[in-house]
Design a protein around this motif. Sequence first.
Motif, PDB file in Angstrom:
ATOM      1  N   SER A  57      24.767 -30.166 -13.143  1.00 40.00           N
ATOM      2  CA  SER A  57      23.684 -29.351 -12.489  1.00 40.00           C
ATOM      3  C   SER A  57      22.636 -28.640 -13.482  1.00 40.00           C
ATOM      4  O   SER A  57      21.920 -27.882 -13.198  1.00 40.00           O
ATOM      5  CB  SER A  57      24.494 -28.161 -11.921  1.00 40.00           C
ATOM      6  OG  SER A  57      25.378 -27.484 -12.898  1.00 40.00           O
TER       7      SER A  57
ATOM      8  N   THR B 230      21.824 -24.803 -13.461  1.00 42.07           N
ATOM      9  CA  THR B 230      20.751 -24.051 -12.382  1.00 42.07           C
ATOM     10  C   THR B 230      21.584 -23.737 -11.159  1.00 42.07           C
ATOM     11  O   THR B 230      21.308 -22.929 -10.535  1.00 42.07           O
ATOM     12  CB  THR B 230      19.994 -25.148 -11.764  1.00 42.07           C
ATOM     13  OG1 THR B 230      20.738 -26.182 -11.118  1.00 42.07           O
ATOM     14  CG2 THR B 230      19.148 -26.053 -12.635  1.00 42.07           C
ATOM     15  N   LEU B 231      23.022 -23.845 -11.506  1.00 39.64           N
ATOM     16  CA  LEU B 231      23.804 -23.095 -10.559  1.00 39.64           C
ATOM     17  C   LEU B 231      25.019 -22.103 -11.010  1.00 39.64           C
ATOM     18  O   LEU B 231      25.248 -21.239 -10.198  1.00 39.64           O
ATOM     19  CB  LEU B 231      25.041 -24.239  -9.733  1.00 39.64           C
ATOM     20  CG  LEU B 231      24.096 -25.508  -9.009  1.00 39.64           C
ATOM     21  CD1 LEU B 231      25.163 -26.457  -8.620  1.00 39.64           C
ATOM     22  CD2 LEU B 231      23.080 -24.956  -7.986  1.00 39.64           C
TER      23      LEU B 231
ATOM     24  N   LYS C  90      21.719 -24.716  -3.932  1.00 38.36           N
ATOM     25  CA  LYS C  90      21.273 -23.846  -4.625  1.00 38.36           C
ATOM     26  C   LYS C  90      21.113 -22.433  -4.181  1.00 38.36           C
ATOM     27  O   LYS C  90      21.541 -21.392  -4.822  1.00 38.36           O
ATOM     28  CB  LYS C  90      20.202 -24.343  -5.510  1.00 38.36           C
ATOM     29  CG  LYS C  90      19.792 -23.425  -6.596  1.00 38.36           C
ATOM     30  CD  LYS C  90      18.565 -24.014  -7.428  1.00 38.36           C
ATOM     31  CE  LYS C  90      17.881 -23.009  -8.430  1.00 38.36           C
ATOM     32  NZ  LYS C  90      19.023 -22.309  -9.431  1.00 38.36           N
TER      33      LYS C  90
ATOM     34  N   ASP D  56      22.754 -19.359  -5.826  1.00 38.76           N
ATOM     35  CA  ASP D  56      21.958 -18.953  -6.696  1.00 38.76           C
ATOM     36  C   ASP D  56      20.724 -18.282  -5.751  1.00 38.76           C
ATOM     37  O   ASP D  56      19.633 -18.685  -5.813  1.00 38.76           O
ATOM     38  CB  ASP D  56      21.390 -19.738  -7.715  1.00 38.76           C
ATOM     39  CG  ASP D  56      20.429 -19.017  -8.611  1.00 38.76           C
ATOM     40  OD1 ASP D  56      20.285 -17.680  -8.694  1.00 38.76           O
ATOM     41  OD2 ASP D  56      19.362 -19.678  -9.215  1.00 38.76           O
TER      42      ASP D  56
END
Length: 481
Positions: free
Chosen positions: A222, A225-226, A466, A470
């Motif tokens: 990932s 990004t998570l 995502k 996030d």
Amino acid sequence: MARLLRAATWGLFPWRGYCSQKAKGELCRDFVEALKAVVGGSHVSTATVVREQHGRDESVHRCEPPDAVVWPQNVEQVSRLAALCYRQGVPIIPFGTGTGLEGGVCAVQGGVCINLTHMDRILELNLEDFSVVVEPGVTRKALNLHLRDSGLWFPVDPGADASLCGMAATGASGTNGPSTAPSRDNVLNLEVVLPDQAAATGGLGFWKSAAGYNLTGLFVGSEGTLGLITATTLRLHPVPEAIVAATCAFPSVQAAVDSTVHILQAAVPVARIEFLDEVMMDACNRYSKLNCSVAPTLFLEFHGSQQALEEQLQRTEEIVQQNGASDFSWAKAAEERSQLWTARHNAWYAALAMRPGCKGYSTDVCVPISRLPEILVQTKEDLNASGLTGSIVGHVGDGNFHCILLVNPDDAEELGRVKAFAEQLGRRALALHGTCTGEHGIGLGKRQLLREEVGAVGVETMRQLKAVLDPQGLMNPGKVL
């Protein structure tokens, strides 16, 4: 099953909006003081040189420094830092050793770089279960040094002494294949701090489980990004009884790659099989003081009992000789093997030495083994015709290879030609049912190729995942999607 932790929110926010109206590089004083309150003043830096060190990796992408760098000491501090940044809308960029090749640490929107290298404990070693739990600051070499008298090791070897959690975050692989699986298949469990989610706990690193969705697999690859990976449980492997390495030169790229396919088709359990073209061999000879033939070459390694090795070596020698191999030599002593693989691991730096002052741009395609001869031969022809300075090296046992192209990053025309070459190669791999990246990840430069590879529905599904984990898009923004 991954263990997910909610970012802590207790007692951190006596102010509101104290980072508003600030441009990149201008975190307000109160916010910096809040960072120091979490980790201590000596573990926060806004110095330009430190920020620039954390705004680049080994890639050709230009430096994009964060606004501050912090060094947490434990998972609680990571959680509090994530909550602090998220509450104030500040991007979060995880940082390991900075050895990535896709611009994954570039802070394209500024923010706070969370350097996890101070969290470097080996938390638990289970010899009977063939597993170990490590924090993100533990590197591949440090773990294997710790394991040296245990009879076990962690064989995934990307070349650089990367952090193990960083390897999980990028789905790294390397020279140990095809008999050893990549990072993705050796990560049994993860502990991840999420910036804005409720807590969830999973299993303890079972080798086999059918319990719910594979959350561990979601976070492997990932690229930060998570969430922030704060621990990983890894699968260990027995140290082989005996190890032998070999090199053999070939009259052509076609002959070398055909030999690779034939060795695999013959079910020879080769532990490593690496390809280096004649340009790379010349560079390695110069940089690492080798004395190998300047020709397309395979580096091989075999693991097993003494009897099994004799059978593997005999069968392999027969196969490569049928494809015109010459200068066939074995390295049985540990020192000889170490020299050989050190040279292979330093191939990136050997390539950079061919054109001092330039940067390296590495492609990373991977195709089915049956299509490897076709794409590698065509790529070599294209590289020779391109006028670019470059070489080819690859983990051909699993269909993965790299063109290392040397480029002056200040020469826009040359940089454009390099990127066009890389995109053409990526699309050729996709046309052969391969992937645009076998181990380096998407990062900044392969986002369009990702869309072409997985399609609109695939990308939208990733975006939705995502958005759940996030929602503000603050985890390593600008990467992957």
